[in-house]
Write a protein that holds these residues in place. Structure first.
Motif, PDB file in Angstrom:
ATOM      1  N   THR A  16      -8.188  25.460  17.408  1.00 30.70           N
ATOM      2  CA  THR A  16      -9.288  26.255  17.962  1.00 30.70           C
ATOM      3  C   THR A  16     -10.578  25.449  17.918  1.00 30.70           C
ATOM      4  OG1 THR A  16      -9.614  27.254  15.771  1.00 30.70           O
ATOM      5  CG2 THR A  16      -8.339  28.514  17.365  1.00 30.70           C
TER       6      THR A  16
ATOM      7  N   GLY B 135     -11.536  29.545  10.719  1.00 28.26           N
ATOM      8  CA  GLY B 135     -10.782  28.398  11.211  1.00 28.26           C
ATOM      9  C   GLY B 135     -11.467  27.669  12.349  1.00 28.26           C
ATOM     10  N   CYS B 136     -12.391  28.334  13.014  1.00 33.57           N
ATOM     11  CA  CYS B 136     -13.135  27.644  14.064  1.00 33.57           C
ATOM     12  C   CYS B 136     -14.075  26.612  13.461  1.00 33.57           C
ATOM     13  CB  CYS B 136     -13.940  28.645  14.896  1.00 33.57           C
ATOM     14  SG  CYS B 136     -12.903  29.655  15.946  1.00 33.57           S
TER      15      CYS B 136
ATOM     16  N   VAL C 207     -14.160  23.116  15.839  1.00 35.90           N
ATOM     17  CA  VAL C 207     -13.603  22.185  14.861  1.00 35.90           C
ATOM     18  C   VAL C 207     -12.095  22.367  14.787  1.00 35.90           C
ATOM     19  CG1 VAL C 207     -13.647  21.382  12.481  1.00 35.90           C
ATOM     20  CG2 VAL C 207     -15.727  22.268  13.523  1.00 35.90           C
ATOM     21  N   GLY C 208     -11.336  21.575  15.535  1.00 34.48           N
ATOM     22  CA  GLY C 208      -9.881  21.645  15.501  1.00 34.48           C
ATOM     23  C   GLY C 208      -9.326  20.234  15.484  1.00 34.48           C
TER      24      GLY C 208
ATOM     25  N   ALA D 284      -5.877  27.321  13.328  1.00 28.44           N
ATOM     26  CA  ALA D 284      -7.207  26.726  13.133  1.00 28.44           C
ATOM     27  C   ALA D 284      -7.238  25.261  13.563  1.00 28.44           C
ATOM     28  CB  ALA D 284      -7.625  26.851  11.674  1.00 28.44           C
TER      29      ALA D 284
HETATM   30 NA    NA Z   1     -10.459  25.232  14.455  1.00 30.29          NA
END
Ligand code: NA
Ligand code: NA
Lengths: 304, 173, 433
Positions: C379, C335-336, C382-383, C376
């Protein structure tokens, strides 16, 4: 040793994907592991509608596509999408046989090779109330998914709504749509029993999925390997017809287990659909090229 | 002269993008209205193409307006000369990447033209048309970045800082 | 070290390097995708990047994004949003946390309209941030409440994530929708509760509470709520009355907002053009990040990183709770770097059988996954909600992330609660039966 990347748009549990798995196993076994195929199912690599292009341009070597989507490119794609042309598996097989040389030729011209054709299970109405006659369908809001099904719905006196698959559950619960016309497979996929009670089977048409290979990738294999792929593809067609039949029965069973009532369509509905189908075939013939018309004639005479 | 031509080019692209964005609303409104009259009009495809046009044609204008987000946390604390060089480096890399992308989207459009790819819905739109629009939009972004490199090489400050419309002067916790 | 491990390191290292260097986020994702595919796969990179960028930019579901943002811009320019705050103020300003609860509640309501998290966050944020800043609410809480409750767009139906999960896992989408409601409300309570606690502890940093008013006067002030309340009611009504799909409802929202601002006299040629242009820029920024993120995703899919990682987890044959824990960590790491839908699609073929074999209910797991995907959204690096708030507030990503952190932990707390008390998830669908 060669490894091909393959994309498909349906989950592992779908009979289409299971058929592909067996096709891959056969290729890998018979080639003694010289050709491996890495299947990425369920839109996980390339989305269903982009797979044809991906194979054609060589981004991937092999993929499964839904033929009916390309009706805007050639009339032939619409033939098995037209109601009443092939109403059962027997006719669907004969239609596939009549179409095969045409498709072979067309795909080859465009840098691809047709390997396998597998039919969808036949269709039916999903409704809240039982369908005892044509009058029970009149005015109902029907979710449809193509130009052909829209015409069918309109001419049956229903209100046809085009909705993306993803919006179906929501549309059902808000009353935007009241009924679906689709296969038992899709009915199970959307868990139709949560919204409707009755599945009225009409048959009507068996549109097809196809496995296609990039022509250049195929030619790069030695002759023996090529033959293994094409033979496994033919076997997958025959097996696919059986699997489709069985999936149709199994999915109807699933619908029953979830409390749905399964019925065969009443005579007047079938007669009306037949009549609509005849009109639509006349229209289809008007848009078809001479080659495409010839395919239809071949098919008609193979029925006799 | 070149300066003002480029600036109005970005602006025209921006207005076009905005018009296509309004177009999404018009398409969907037509779809709802037709449905209420019991008719079927499938605008999903048309509104999708409007969305793509709005996104790609808007790229260069959005860049010049400073609305493409980036993380300037570290670079903004660098001493002036070094920061200036980082900015040039970023714009050069950006121009190269988007230039390569524009070239490939152009090839995609050409391929769609050769393959005679047509959209599957009621529109039956030849795919090369919206794809050419996308290629032009990405190319415009590449030009804007190259333009910025030239601007920065003249020793001037970058023109893509945080946009004015979002600056809110208030105590920060 | 095998190929996947090296590729993962290149992905993380290069992305962090580019982002830290101040390179644009969208172009960073694109560049890393190109490098990854060029180095670690034999697939034709240029052609794949181009077709992926195109395919991911004209989807029907995405068309709601610019329209909802546009609606927010119209309301922001018309004083309707500040009127709404004035109408709400007498009711909430004696509460600890005051008008910040409007963010939580507003996102909760918007989440019932929109299926995505960025849309929820952007629409409410555009209306509330300027007003909360004007009234000198602490920026960290303004950002945190918005980023946190913006993710509710995924958990409160309708939800794009749940539709993708439902079709993939063969779980009823309708049941997933219902199952998301109670955890969603629970999350809202957590967010509001934390906000109230924080403002009790840090009373000095909060704006002074307004005067207390008799009920009649409160009601009189509330008349300003009417226009926006009508607008929200008509959007939700159009969906649940079967008039429009959730995607189409965005158009109803724009029409309503235009009508309201015309009635109140704030609609001029100038404000109209300004609103359209501002909405176009914001949606262009977000849609371009989405398209570039798709290019990174297809690179990651060709290199086969997520499936390899998931198979690696599978090889440990973990017990039920250990499996859930390890999967949570895996999803948080993915999710990052990846966007939510791709996480589900890319891992499902390995993860779902694993979960099923461990005897975990797939309906329950759908909500578990949805909460992880919500996390995600907030965070780094990439959020999506972080990017949206960075754009709305003009603050750097570190400030935004730091402000959002507590709300991330609240999400994790609710995640743990769903494991300890699965009934939180399951009771909704059971009642509906
Ligand atoms: Na993220
Ligand atoms: Na939602």
């Amino acid at each position: 040793q060669t490894t091909w990347t393959m994309a498909s748009g349906y989950p592992e549990s779908s009979f289409f994907t299971q058929n592909i798995r067996q096709f891959i196993k056969e290729v890998e076994d018979k080639s003694g592991g010289k050709l491996k195929i890495d299947l990425r199912s369920n839109d996980s690599l390339i989305k269903l509608d982009a797979i044809k292009r991906a194979v054609q341009s060589g981004q991937i070597q092999i993929g499964e596509i839904r033929l009916g989507v390309y009706g805007n490119e050639a009339a032939m794609y619409n033939l098995d999408n037209t109601p009443g042309v092939a109403v059962d598996y027997n006719q669907a097989m004969k239609l596939a046989n009549a179409q095969a040389p045409f498709f072979d030729n067309m795909f080859k011209k465009n840098g691809m090779r047709l390997v396998t054709m597998v039919p969808w299970p036949g269709q039916g109405f999903y409704t809240k109330q039982p369908v005892n006659s044509l009058a029970d369908l009149k005015g109902q809001k029907l979710r449809i998914y193509s130009k052909q099904t829209q015409q069918l719905g309109d001419r049956l006196g229903m209100q046809a709504l085009i909705l993306p698959f993803a919006e179906v559950p929501q549309a059902f619960s808000t009353g935007m749509i009241q009924s679906l016309w689709t296969s038992a497979q899709t009915g199970v996929d959307v868990k139709a029993w949560e919204n409707v009670k009755h599945f009225t089977y009409t048959g009507t048409m068996h549109n097809k999925n196809a496995i296609i290979v990039n022509e250049r990738a195929l030619r790069q294999l030695d002759a023996n390997l090529q033959k293994i792929v094409l033979d496994a593809g033919n076997a997958a067609t025959l097996r696919g017809f059986e699997m489709s039949k069985k999936a149709s029965a199994d999915r109807e069973q699933t619908l029953k287990e979830n409390g749905m009532v399964i019925a065969q369509a009443p005579k007047d509905v079938l007669a009306k659909m037949d009549e609509i189908g005849k009109d639509m075939i006349a229209e289809w013939l008007a848009t078809a090229t001479p080659d495409e018309k010839a395919v239809y004639e071949t098919y008609r005479s193979s029925l006799k | 002269m070149v300066r003002s031509v480029l600036d109005s080019f970005y602006l025209v692209c921006g207005y076009l993008a905005a018009a296509f964005m309004v177009g999404i609303g018009v398409c969907i409104l037509a779809q709802i209205a037709w449905r209420m009259r019991g008719l079927t009009l499938d605008a999903t495809e048309a509104s999708g193409f409007c969305l793509a046009a709005a996104t790609f044609l808007g790229l260069a204008h959005t860049m010049r307006h400073g609305s493409h987000v980036r993380i300037d946390l570290l670079t903004s604390r660098l001493p002036g000369r070094l920061r200036h060089r980082m900015n040039i480096l970023n714009c050069l890399l950006g121009a190269a990447v988007t230039g390569y992308l524009a070239w490939n989207v152009g090839l995609l459009a050409l391929q769609s033209f050769n393959f005679r790819d047509v959209s599957p819905g009621l529109l039956a739109m030849p795919m090369w048309i919206p794809q050419t629009g996308a290629a032009l939009g990405v190319a415009a972004l590449s030009i804007a970045l190259l333009d910025e490199v030239v601007w920065l090489l003249g020793g001037r400050d970058s023109r893509y800082g945080a946009p004015d419309e979002v600056r809110i002067d208030a105590p920060v916790a | 070290m095998d190929n996947t491990a090296i590729a993962s390191l290149v992905l993380a290292g290069l992305l962090l390097l580019l982002l830290a260097g101040g390179f644009w986020i969208a172009l960073s994702l694109l560049t890393v995708g190109m490098v990854l595919m060029g180095l670690f796969s034999t697939a034709p990179m240029g052609s794949l990047v181009a077709s992926t960028l195109w395919d991911s930019s004209w989807g029907w579901a995405l068309t709601a994004l610019p329209l909802f943002i546009w609606m927010g811009e119209i309301l922001f320019r018309s004083n309707l949003s500040s009127n709404m705050f004035e109408g709400l103020a007498p009711w909430v300003n004696r509460l600890p946390g005051g008008l910040l609860h409007v963010n939580v509640l507003g996102c909760g309501i918007m989440a019932a309209v929109a299926g995505s998290s960025a849309v929820t966050c952007a629409t409410i944020g555009r209306m509330s941030v300027p007003e909360l800043q004007r009234q000198q609410y602490p920026l960290n809480l303004t950002i945190g409440t918005l980023a946190g409750s913006g993710t509710l767009g995924l958990l409160i139906p309708p939800s794009i994530i749940m539709i993708v999960y439902g079709v993939t896992a063969e779980v009823s989408v309708a049941k997933l929708f219902i199952a998301g409601i109670i955890p969603g409300i629970l999350l809202m309570l957590f967010f509001s509760g934390y906000t109230a606690l924080w403002s009790i502890v840090h009373r000095d940093r909060m704006p002074p509470p307004g005067p207390s008013m008799p009920l009649r006067q409160k009601l009189y002030h509330s008349r300003r709520l009417v226009p926006v309340a009508l607008l929200i009611a008509s959007i939700i009504g159009s969906i649940y009355g079967g008039l429009a799909t959730p995607t189409e409802a965005a158009t109803i929202g724009v029409m309503g907002a235009l009508a309201l601002s015309a009635i109140t006299g704030s609609l001029t040629r100038e404000t109209f053009v300004e609103g359209v242009m501002a909405a176009m820029r914001t949606s262009c920024m977000i849609a371009f990040i989405i398209a570039c993120a798709a290019c990174l995703t297809i690179a990651v899919a060709f290199v086969d990183i997520p499936r390899t990682l998931a198979s690696w987890v599978d090889a440990f044959h973990l017990s039920r709770y250990a499996l859930l824990g390890v999967l949570a960590i895996l999803m948080l790491i993915l999710g990052c770097f990846l966007e939510g839908i791709s996480i589900i699609v890319l891992t499902s073929s390995v993860v779902l059988p694993m979960v099923q074999a461990a005897g975990i209910d797939l309906l329950w797991f759908g909500i578990y996954m949805t909460i992880l995907i919500e996390a995600a959204q907030i965070t780094p690096p990439v959020g999506f909600n972080l990017f949206v708030l960075q754009s709305i507030t003009g603050k750097d990503i570190l400030t935004v992330t730091r402000a959002t952190m507590p709300y991330f932990f609240l999400l994790m707390a609710v995640l743990v609660l769903t494991v300890v008390f699965p009934q939180i998830v399951l009771i909704g669908p059971q009642i509906m039966r």
